[in-house]
Design an enzyme around this catalytic site. Structure first.
Site, PDB file in Angstrom:
ATOM      1  CG  ASP A  90       2.499   4.459  -6.679  1.00 24.11           C
ATOM      2  OD1 ASP A  90       1.630   3.798  -6.945  1.00 24.11           O
ATOM      3  OD2 ASP A  90       2.197   5.885  -6.799  1.00 24.11           O
ATOM      4  CB  VAL A  91       1.256  -1.372  -7.221  1.00 26.90           C
ATOM      5  CG1 VAL A  91       1.597  -2.025  -5.988  1.00 26.90           C
ATOM      6  CG2 VAL A  91      -0.234  -0.706  -7.411  1.00 26.90           C
ATOM      7  CB  ALA A 150     -10.661  -4.712  -6.910  1.00 24.86           C
ATOM      8  CB  THR A 175      -7.195   6.082   0.041  1.00 20.46           C
ATOM      9  OG1 THR A 175      -7.371   5.089  -0.668  1.00 20.46           O
ATOM     10  CG2 THR A 175      -7.753   7.373  -1.028  1.00 20.46           C
ATOM     11  N   GLY A 235       2.162  -8.235 -14.687  1.00 18.18           N
ATOM     12  CA  GLY A 235       3.542  -8.575 -14.932  1.00 18.18           C
ATOM     13  C   GLY A 235       4.092  -9.388 -13.619  1.00 18.18           C
ATOM     14  CG  ASP A 283      -2.137   0.717   0.940  1.00 17.95           C
ATOM     15  OD1 ASP A 283      -3.090   0.035   1.013  1.00 17.95           O
ATOM     16  OD2 ASP A 283      -2.274   2.033   0.702  1.00 17.95           O
ATOM     17  NE  ARG A 337     -16.468   4.407  -0.342  1.00 22.85           N
ATOM     18  CZ  ARG A 337     -15.582   3.348  -0.823  1.00 22.85           C
ATOM     19  NH1 ARG A 337     -15.743   2.898  -2.044  1.00 22.85           N
ATOM     20  NH2 ARG A 337     -14.577   3.124   0.135  1.00 22.85           N
ATOM     21  CB  SER A 367      -7.928   1.914  -7.065  1.00 17.19           C
ATOM     22  OG  SER A 367      -8.524   2.865  -7.946  1.00 17.19           O
ATOM     23  CE1 TYR A 424     -12.034   3.129  -8.384  1.00 15.48           C
ATOM     24  CE2 TYR A 424     -14.501   3.023  -9.200  1.00 15.48           C
ATOM     25  CZ  TYR A 424     -13.593   2.478  -8.390  1.00 15.48           C
ATOM     26  OH  TYR A 424     -13.689   1.386  -7.805  1.00 15.48           O
TER      27      TYR A 424
END
Ligand code: UDP
Length: 319
Positions: free
Chosen positions: A64-65, A122, A43, A110, A39, A194, A83, A153
Site C-alpha cells: 500500500d503506497v 495520474a 481495486t 519521495g 498494488d 462506471r 487510486s 477523490y
C-alpha cells in the site's frame, strides 16, 4: 531488484494491477523498459497482470503506497497510478482514496527524489469538478465541492497536483501531471459502477440500461490505448504543468446508452434512476495543449473501441 543501465530504463508503476496501470505496464515493457509494479489490490486485479508471470523484465511488490514504500535497487521513473477511480469505488473506500492521493503521492514523490527518478502523476478531470467552463482547458481552476461524496477523490487529486508541483519547484524533481478524462477499454471491472462497464454489462445480461438523472449530462470517452500513448509521450517530455488527455468527442449519457443498445442489439431499453450528488453536468477535454506539446491526439474511433470492449466483457458477464 534491478540495476541501472542505459538500454532498459527501470520504471515503477503504482496501481500496476489496475485498468490503466496494467495497460501502461504493457506499453512500457513493449518500449523496452523493466517494470516494477506495485498494488494493494483494493481495486486492482491479479488477472490484469497474470500474463506477465515469468517475464524477467517485470517484478511485482504487493504494498500500500500510502505507507512507506521500499523499492530496492535503481529506479529511473515513477508513475503514480494507484487510486480507487470510479465513483462507487471511492464512495466505498473514502479514506484509502484520500490517503493514496495525498500520502501515496508524497511517498511516491519521495521515492522519485531519493532515486533521482522522473515522475508522472495520474490526475483527473475531476479536478474541474462540475465545470463552469466548457470544454475544460488546463488553466481552469475548477468548481469542486470539497465536502461532497466525490470530494475524497477530487480534493486528493488536487492536493496531489499541488504536492507534485512543490516537488518540482522546491526539489527540482522532473515531474509531469496528466489530467485523465473518462477512459474505457478491456480490463475495466464489470461492476466498478462506471457507465461503460455498467451499460455494456446490462445490455449483455438482458437488463435495462440504468440512466442516472435524465441522461442529458455529457461525457467524452477515450479508448485506453490512445490515453496510454498520450501519457507515454508526456512522460518523455520536459513539460511540467498539467496536460489534459482525453477524447473530445462528447455525447450525452442517453446517447451513449442508445449506442450501446444499437451495437449490442439489446432489447430492454433504458431505465431512469436518481442522479448521484455532484455528478458533473458536462465534461469535454480541450486537448490543444496535448496536440501542441506532445503532437498527440486520439486515433481510435468510438465505434471500434466500444466493440473491442464489448468483446472483452462478453465472456465475463453473468459471473
Ligand atoms: N451513469 C449512468 N448510469 C450508470 C452509471 C453511470 O447514467 O449506471 C452516469 C453518471 O451519473 C455520470 C456518467 O454516467 O453522469 C459517467 O459516470 P461514471 O461513473 O462512468 O464516471 P464519472 O464521469 O461520473 O466520473
Amino acid at each position: 531488484m534491478f540495476t541501472r543501465d542505459s538500454a532498459s530504463p527501470i520504471t515503477v508503476v503504482t496501481g500496476g494491477a489496475g485498468f490503466l496501470g496494467s495497460h501502461l505496464t504493457d506499453r512500457l515493457l513493449a518500449e523496452g523498459h523493466r517494470v516494477i509494479g506495485i498494488d494493494n489490490f483494493i481495486t486492482g486485479s491479479t488477472s490484469n497482470i497474470e500474463h506477465l508471470a515469468g517475464n524477467d523484465r517485470y517484478r511485482f511488490i504487493k504494498a500500500d503506497v500510502s505507507n512507506f514504500i521500499f523499492v530496492p535497487g535503481d529506479v529511473d521513473f515513477v508513475f503514480h497510478f494507484a487510486s480507487p477511480a470510479s465513483p462507487i469505488d471511492y464512495l466505498e473506500h473514502p479514506i484509502p482514496t484520500l490517503k493514496v492521493g495525498a500520502l501515496g503521492t508524497h511517498n511516491t514523490l519521495g521515492l522519485a527524489k531519493a532515486k533521482g527518478a522522473g515522475y508522472l502523476i495520474a490526475s483527473t478531470s475531476e479536478c474541474y469538478g462540475d465545470p463552469l467552463v466548457h470544454p475544460q482547458k488546463e488553466d481552469y481552476w475548477g468548481n469542486v465541492n470539497p465536502i461532497g461524496p466525490r470530494g475524497v477523490y477530487d480534493e486528493a487529486k488536487r492536493f496531489a497536483e499541488a504536492m507534485t508541483m512543490a516537488y518540482h519547484r522546491f526539489h527540482g524533481v522532473n515531474t509531469h501531471i496528466v489530467r485523465i478524462f473518462n477512459t474505457y477499454g478491456p480490463r475495466m471491472r464489470l461492476r466498478d459502477g462506471r457507465v461503460v462497464p455498467a451499460f455494456i454489462g446490462q445490455a449483455l445480461e438482458g437488463k435495462p440500461l440504468t440512466i442516472f438523472g435524465d441522461g442529458s449530462q455529457t461525457r467524452s470517452f477515450c479508448y485506453c490505448s490512445d490515453l496510454i500513448d498520450g501519457i507515454y509521450r508526456l512522460s518523455r517530455s520536459d513539460f511540467h504543468e498539467p496536460v489534459n488527455i482525453g477524447n473530445p468527442r462528447e455525447m450525452t449519457i442517453k446517447e451513449f446508452g442508445e449506442h450501446i443498445i444499437r451495437i449490442t442489439g439489446a432489447k430492454h431499453g433504458l431505465e431512469y434512476k436518481p442522479l448521484p450528488v455532484d455528478d458533473p453536468k458536462v465534461r469535454q477535454p480541450d486537448i490543444t495543449r496535448a496536440k501542441t506539446i506532445l503532437g498527440w491526439e486520439p486515433k481510435v474511433e468510438f465505434e471500434d473501441g466500444i466493440r473491442e470492449t464489448i468483446e472483452y466483457f462478453r465472456p465475463r458477464v453473468g459471473k
